[in-house]
Design a protein around this motif. Sequence first.
Motif, PDB file in Angstrom:
ATOM      1  N   THR A 124       0.830  -1.203   0.000  1.00 18.26           N
ATOM      2  CA  THR A 124       0.000   0.000   0.000  1.00 18.26           C
ATOM      3  C   THR A 124       0.866   1.255   0.000  1.00 18.26           C
ATOM      4  OG1 THR A 124      -0.123   0.043   2.419  1.00 18.26           O
ATOM      5  CG2 THR A 124      -1.829  -1.204   1.243  1.00 18.26           C
TER       6      THR A 124
ATOM      7  N   THR B  40       0.290   5.805   0.652  1.00 20.01           N
ATOM      8  CA  THR B  40      -0.599   6.864   1.119  1.00 20.01           C
ATOM      9  C   THR B  40      -0.635   7.971   0.082  1.00 20.01           C
ATOM     10  OG1 THR B  40      -0.067   6.363   3.419  1.00 20.01           O
ATOM     11  CG2 THR B  40      -1.095   8.492   2.964  1.00 20.01           C
TER      12      THR B  40
ATOM     13  N   GLN C 123      -5.957  10.871  -1.238  1.00 11.42           N
ATOM     14  CA  GLN C 123      -7.246  10.384  -0.773  1.00 11.42           C
ATOM     15  C   GLN C 123      -7.100   9.339   0.332  1.00 11.42           C
ATOM     16  OE1 GLN C 123      -9.975  11.859  -1.871  1.00 11.42           O
ATOM     17  NE2 GLN C 123      -8.714  13.108  -3.241  1.00 11.42           N
ATOM     18  N   GLY C 124      -5.886   9.181   0.836  1.00  8.96           N
ATOM     19  CA  GLY C 124      -5.683   8.199   1.897  1.00  8.96           C
ATOM     20  C   GLY C 124      -4.941   6.976   1.398  1.00  8.96           C
TER      21      GLY C 124
ATOM     22  N   GLN D  88      -3.917   3.580  -0.481  1.00 11.81           N
ATOM     23  CA  GLN D  88      -4.137   3.094  -1.845  1.00 11.81           C
ATOM     24  C   GLN D  88      -3.327   1.818  -2.073  1.00 11.81           C
ATOM     25  OE1 GLN D  88      -2.539   6.472  -3.894  1.00 11.81           O
ATOM     26  NE2 GLN D  88      -4.521   7.557  -4.001  1.00 11.81           N
TER      27      GLN D  88
ATOM     28  N   GLU E 100      -6.486   3.925 -11.635  1.00  6.30           N
ATOM     29  CA  GLU E 100      -5.606   3.542 -10.521  1.00  6.30           C
ATOM     30  C   GLU E 100      -4.762   4.733 -10.090  1.00  6.30           C
ATOM     31  OE1 GLU E 100      -3.464   0.156 -11.984  1.00  6.30           O
ATOM     32  OE2 GLU E 100      -5.175  -1.185 -11.694  1.00  6.30           O
TER      33      GLU E 100
ATOM     34  N   ALA F 157      -8.230   3.216  -4.125  1.00  6.62           N
ATOM     35  CA  ALA F 157      -8.236   3.598  -2.708  1.00  6.62           C
ATOM     36  C   ALA F 157      -8.728   2.435  -1.852  1.00  6.62           C
ATOM     37  CB  ALA F 157      -9.123   4.817  -2.503  1.00  6.62           C
TER      38      ALA F 157
ATOM     39  N   ARG G 259      -9.601   1.090   2.411  1.00  7.15           N
ATOM     40  CA  ARG G 259      -9.872   1.458   3.791  1.00  7.15           C
ATOM     41  C   ARG G 259      -9.637   0.220   4.644  1.00  7.15           C
ATOM     42  NH1 ARG G 259     -14.781   0.365   6.316  1.00  7.15           N
ATOM     43  NH2 ARG G 259     -16.248  -0.891   5.083  1.00  7.15           N
TER      44      ARG G 259
ATOM     45  N   TYR H 293      -8.222  -5.174   4.495  1.00  2.53           N
ATOM     46  CA  TYR H 293      -8.369  -4.077   3.552  1.00  2.53           C
ATOM     47  C   TYR H 293      -9.634  -4.280   2.715  1.00  2.53           C
ATOM     48  CZ  TYR H 293      -3.550  -2.638   4.528  1.00  2.53           C
ATOM     49  OH  TYR H 293      -2.397  -2.212   5.144  1.00  2.53           O
TER      50      TYR H 293
ATOM     51  N   ALA I  98     -12.270   1.326  -0.930  1.00  2.62           N
ATOM     52  CA  ALA I  98     -12.999   2.479  -0.389  1.00  2.62           C
ATOM     53  C   ALA I  98     -14.220   2.799  -1.232  1.00  2.62           C
ATOM     54  CB  ALA I  98     -12.066   3.694  -0.326  1.00  2.62           C
ATOM     55  N   ASP I  99     -14.159   2.517  -2.516  1.00  3.97           N
ATOM     56  CA  ASP I  99     -15.294   2.737  -3.398  1.00  3.97           C
ATOM     57  C   ASP I  99     -16.355   1.661  -3.146  1.00  3.97           C
ATOM     58  OD1 ASP I  99     -16.785   2.152  -6.098  1.00  3.97           O
ATOM     59  OD2 ASP I  99     -15.988   4.188  -6.306  1.00  3.97           O
TER      60      ASP I  99
END
Length: 306
Positions: free
Chosen positions: A167, A169, A172-173, A175, A243, A246, A248, A265, A268-269
């Motif tokens: 991952t 950052t 948008q946070g 990714q 790409e 994202a 969370r 994980y 996020a979408d």
Amino acid sequence: MTDRDLRPPHQRSREERAAHSGTTKWLLIVLGIAALAYGGWWARENWAAKDRLHQPAAPVQVEVPAPPQVSATPSPPSLPAAEPAADTQAEPGQPQHPLPPAAQALSADDAPSLDRMAREWLGARALQFLVMPGLAHHVVATVDNLPRGHAAPRLWPLSPVGGQMQTQTGEQGMQIAAANSARYDAVVGFVTSLDPATVVQWYRQAYPVLQQTYEALGYPGQYFNDRLVAVIDHLLQTPQPQEPLALRLVQVQGQVAPQQPWLRYEFADADLQARSAGQKILLRLGSAHRAAITAYLQALRAQIAP
């Protein structure tokens, strides 16, 4: 000679009164028992009649058509229903995509021969990438599960790639990092290196075993090749989002912190997270690997459902 009562008159009178008194006593006892029995019967009937009188009449059953069920979270339009396999199958005995039988096909009950065929065909790569023994069950179960919400890794026919998701950052946070796709280089290279025509030839030889395994999985009379074609069509509908994707991290309540947070994980979408297990696997591969697998699936489909 006539029998006469020679007892004195006062004795005879006393004994007659005693006998009469005894008879009267037993008669009263019998009458009392009868009266009690009648009283009990009358009371029971009386209470039963009251119960019947006060008991409400049985409600009349009126069939009311059930309102249509509306999902709280509607599925995306591009995501076909995949829970019941019958939705993507023809009627029993009428395959939508009949597969021409191979000249030297395996016996339907000879699943171990499928493992042997894979080892003879692929050599050391079979041991590196394929899960054996039980390859037939792993193939059939995974194909059937890919359009569903979850495809258990323990049933995959391919060995897990290992490692953890890479991952980064961004604005948008969290990714998926571009470097994450390198984890799949070996397995994607293995799959795409297999000639589709040769794979289909092997598939036709193994088909009796796969068909019987599919029916034993809970789909008697259903045609496995139809299910495979439907699953390929489903995977080909995987979206092509921009790409990096994202992520969370799902929060887990508890005093002990999870040792493998990367297993929690999610996309996020919401649309991507609602996708099937198979489509989310393709999304995690990265755009380059996803394009290679998509092209390979198209080539396979052209051969098993011309």
